[in-house]
Design a protein around this motif. Structure first.
Motif, PDB file in Angstrom:
ATOM      1  N   LEU A  53       0.832  -1.211   0.000  1.00  0.00           N
ATOM      2  CA  LEU A  53       0.000   0.000   0.000  1.00  0.00           C
ATOM      3  C   LEU A  53       0.866   1.259   0.000  1.00  0.00           C
ATOM      4  N   HIS A  54       1.953   1.221   0.778  1.00  0.00           N
ATOM      5  CA  HIS A  54       2.873   2.364   0.842  1.00  0.00           C
ATOM      6  C   HIS A  54       3.449   2.688  -0.544  1.00  0.00           C
ATOM      7  N   ASN A  55       3.910   1.661  -1.247  1.00  0.00           N
ATOM      8  CA  ASN A  55       4.486   1.856  -2.588  1.00  0.00           C
ATOM      9  C   ASN A  55       3.444   2.381  -3.576  1.00  0.00           C
ATOM     10  N   GLU A  56       2.222   1.864  -3.462  1.00  0.00           N
ATOM     11  CA  GLU A  56       1.150   2.292  -4.368  1.00  0.00           C
ATOM     12  C   GLU A  56       0.733   3.734  -4.100  1.00  0.00           C
ATOM     13  N   PHE A  57       0.555   4.060  -2.820  1.00  0.00           N
ATOM     14  CA  PHE A  57       0.153   5.418  -2.447  1.00  0.00           C
ATOM     15  C   PHE A  57       1.236   6.437  -2.788  1.00  0.00           C
ATOM     16  N   LYS A  58       2.497   6.007  -2.642  1.00  0.00           N
ATOM     17  CA  LYS A  58       3.636   6.898  -2.939  1.00  0.00           C
ATOM     18  C   LYS A  58       3.641   7.282  -4.421  1.00  0.00           C
ATOM     19  N   ILE A  59       3.312   6.322  -5.289  1.00  0.00           N
ATOM     20  CA  ILE A  59       3.247   6.590  -6.741  1.00  0.00           C
ATOM     21  C   ILE A  59       2.092   7.542  -7.050  1.00  0.00           C
ATOM     22  N   LEU A  60       0.948   7.325  -6.393  1.00  0.00           N
ATOM     23  CA  LEU A  60      -0.240   8.146  -6.649  1.00  0.00           C
ATOM     24  C   LEU A  60      -0.064   9.581  -6.162  1.00  0.00           C
ATOM     25  N   PRO A 107     -13.145  16.125   7.009  1.00  0.00           N
ATOM     26  CA  PRO A 107     -11.903  16.786   7.447  1.00  0.00           C
ATOM     27  C   PRO A 107     -10.731  16.568   6.494  1.00  0.00           C
ATOM     28  N   LEU A 108     -10.635  15.354   5.922  1.00  0.00           N
ATOM     29  CA  LEU A 108      -9.567  15.051   4.961  1.00  0.00           C
ATOM     30  C   LEU A 108      -9.665  15.968   3.752  1.00  0.00           C
ATOM     31  N   TRP A 109     -10.859  16.001   3.145  1.00  0.00           N
ATOM     32  CA  TRP A 109     -11.090  16.812   1.944  1.00  0.00           C
ATOM     33  C   TRP A 109     -10.853  18.301   2.235  1.00  0.00           C
ATOM     34  N   LEU A 110     -11.347  18.763   3.390  1.00  0.00           N
ATOM     35  CA  LEU A 110     -11.223  20.172   3.757  1.00  0.00           C
ATOM     36  C   LEU A 110      -9.765  20.563   3.976  1.00  0.00           C
ATOM     37  N   SER A 111      -8.999  19.685   4.619  1.00  0.00           N
ATOM     38  CA  SER A 111      -7.576  19.978   4.849  1.00  0.00           C
ATOM     39  C   SER A 111      -6.796  20.022   3.539  1.00  0.00           C
ATOM     40  N   PHE A 112      -7.123  19.113   2.594  1.00  0.00           N
ATOM     41  CA  PHE A 112      -6.473  19.128   1.286  1.00  0.00           C
ATOM     42  C   PHE A 112      -6.788  20.423   0.549  1.00  0.00           C
ATOM     43  N   ARG A 152     -17.266  15.889  -3.449  1.00  0.00           N
ATOM     44  CA  ARG A 152     -16.323  14.784  -3.221  1.00  0.00           C
ATOM     45  C   ARG A 152     -16.460  14.115  -1.848  1.00  0.00           C
ATOM     46  N   PRO A 153     -16.470  14.882  -0.737  1.00  0.00           N
ATOM     47  CA  PRO A 153     -16.610  14.204   0.562  1.00  0.00           C
ATOM     48  C   PRO A 153     -17.934  13.470   0.695  1.00  0.00           C
ATOM     49  N   SER A 208     -12.829  -0.214   1.739  1.00  0.00           N
ATOM     50  CA  SER A 208     -11.805   0.506   2.515  1.00  0.00           C
ATOM     51  C   SER A 208     -10.641   0.907   1.612  1.00  0.00           C
ATOM     52  N   TYR A 209     -10.315   0.037   0.650  1.00  0.00           N
ATOM     53  CA  TYR A 209      -9.242   0.327  -0.312  1.00  0.00           C
ATOM     54  C   TYR A 209      -9.643   1.480  -1.236  1.00  0.00           C
ATOM     55  N   VAL A 210     -10.888   1.460  -1.722  1.00  0.00           N
ATOM     56  CA  VAL A 210     -11.394   2.519  -2.611  1.00  0.00           C
ATOM     57  C   VAL A 210     -11.396   3.862  -1.887  1.00  0.00           C
ATOM     58  N   PHE A 211     -11.846   3.867  -0.631  1.00  0.00           N
ATOM     59  CA  PHE A 211     -11.887   5.095   0.174  1.00  0.00           C
ATOM     60  C   PHE A 211     -10.480   5.681   0.328  1.00  0.00           C
ATOM     61  N   ALA A 212      -9.508   4.813   0.648  1.00  0.00           N
ATOM     62  CA  ALA A 212      -8.117   5.260   0.837  1.00  0.00           C
ATOM     63  C   ALA A 212      -7.494   5.725  -0.476  1.00  0.00           C
ATOM     64  N   ILE A 213      -7.755   5.001  -1.562  1.00  0.00           N
ATOM     65  CA  ILE A 213      -7.195   5.355  -2.877  1.00  0.00           C
ATOM     66  C   ILE A 213      -7.731   6.696  -3.363  1.00  0.00           C
ATOM     67  N   LEU A 214      -9.048   6.897  -3.247  1.00  0.00           N
ATOM     68  CA  LEU A 214      -9.654   8.159  -3.691  1.00  0.00           C
ATOM     69  C   LEU A 214      -9.162   9.333  -2.847  1.00  0.00           C
ATOM     70  N   SER A 215      -8.987   9.110  -1.548  1.00  0.00           N
ATOM     71  CA  SER A 215      -8.432  10.158  -0.673  1.00  0.00           C
ATOM     72  C   SER A 215      -7.009  10.517  -1.109  1.00  0.00           C
ATOM     73  N   THR A 216      -6.236   9.498  -1.495  1.00  0.00           N
ATOM     74  CA  THR A 216      -4.863   9.712  -1.984  1.00  0.00           C
ATOM     75  C   THR A 216      -4.871  10.514  -3.285  1.00  0.00           C
ATOM     76  N   LEU A 217      -5.786  10.167  -4.183  1.00  0.00           N
ATOM     77  CA  LEU A 217      -5.883  10.881  -5.462  1.00  0.00           C
ATOM     78  C   LEU A 217      -6.299  12.342  -5.257  1.00  0.00           C
ATOM     79  N   TYR A 218      -7.188  12.583  -4.317  1.00  0.00           N
ATOM     80  CA  TYR A 218      -7.605  13.957  -4.036  1.00  0.00           C
ATOM     81  C   TYR A 218      -6.456  14.772  -3.458  1.00  0.00           C
ATOM     82  N   SER A 219      -5.623  14.108  -2.627  1.00  0.00           N
ATOM     83  CA  SER A 219      -4.468  14.816  -2.049  1.00  0.00           C
ATOM     84  C   SER A 219      -3.408  15.109  -3.096  1.00  0.00           C
TER      85      SER A 219
END
Length: 223
Positions: A53-60, A107-112, A152-153, A208-219
């Motif tokens: 997950l770390h390697n995937e999120f780092k690329i995104l 909070p995630l979306w707002l902070s980004f 988005r949120p 849970s994976y989709v939620f984390a991936i989409l949050s990563t893409l938004y960031s």
């Protein structure tokens, strides 16, 4: 006999208190103390998942910011534990409530958004108009992109809650009809319930994976 089909999602307990929200933190208790001390197959497997997950999120995310993937890995782990716990009998599914999912997404979306507009204002403005848009359509594109950013949120929260509710409702519906069925149909129902439970286990991980991936893409859009 259930008075209401949605009563299985009611957070109240037998003491008339919302103690079922405590099930949100049960995931921590499932991790044995030996996990932190002695390397086991469970810890090695979990470390492998985290590293992947770390390697995937780092690329995104794009830029190599130290510790940037930690929040998304923690988010994935937290959601996965809660989604799985909801499949056990008499354990309240907290991720089926918009209160929980919005409390994570908003909070995630707002902070980004705040970070992006304060630090990369030109970059954020450029995102409102996709490359190659004709000048005539630019005002409409800005409006459409603004609306898509605002919702988005909501889409993150509703997607997770709706997927958790849908499977649980189907299982509850099928379960309540069981006692009145003949033996042959009851056997078919049990097999269907087992298959549905396997499907729900997969949905618990996927959502849970989709939620984390989409949050990563938004960031990644605000950096």
């Amino acid at each position: 006999m259930m008075a209401n089909l949605f009563s299985s999602f009611d957070p109240s307990s037998s003491f008339n208190l919302a103690l079922n929200w405590l099930s949100t933190f049960l995931g921590i208790l499932f991790i044995p103390t030996s996990y932190w001390l002695i390397p086991s197959r469970f810890s090695l497997a979990w470390n492998k998942i985290i590293l992947t997950l770390h390697n995937e999120f780092k690329i995104l995310i794009g830029k190599n910011i130290k510790g940037s993937t930690l929040i998304f890995i923690s988010l994935f782990s937290f959601l996965m534990f809660n989604n799985f716990l909801g499949l056990f009998p008499y354990i309240f599914t907290s991720t089926s409530h918009l209160v929980m999912t919005l409390a994570l997404a908003l909070p995630l979306w707002l902070s980004f958004l705040i970070y992006g507009w304060l630090n990369n204002t030109l970059h954020m403005l450029a995102h409102l108009v996709p490359q190659g848009t004709p000048p005539v359509l630019m005002p409409f594109m800005v409006l459409i992109e603004t609306i898509s950013n605002i919702i988005r949120p909501g889409t993150l929260a509703v997607r997770l809650a709706a997927n958790m509710i849908a499977g649980h409702l189907l299982m509850t519906l099928m379960g309540t009809t069981g006692p009145s069925l003949p033996l042959l149909i009851l056997t078919i129902l049990l097999i269907t319930q087992i298959l549905l439970l396997i499907l729900e286990s997969a949905v618990a991980i996927i959502q849970s994976y989709v939620f984390a991936i989409l949050s990563t893409l938004y960031s990644s859009e605000v950096i």
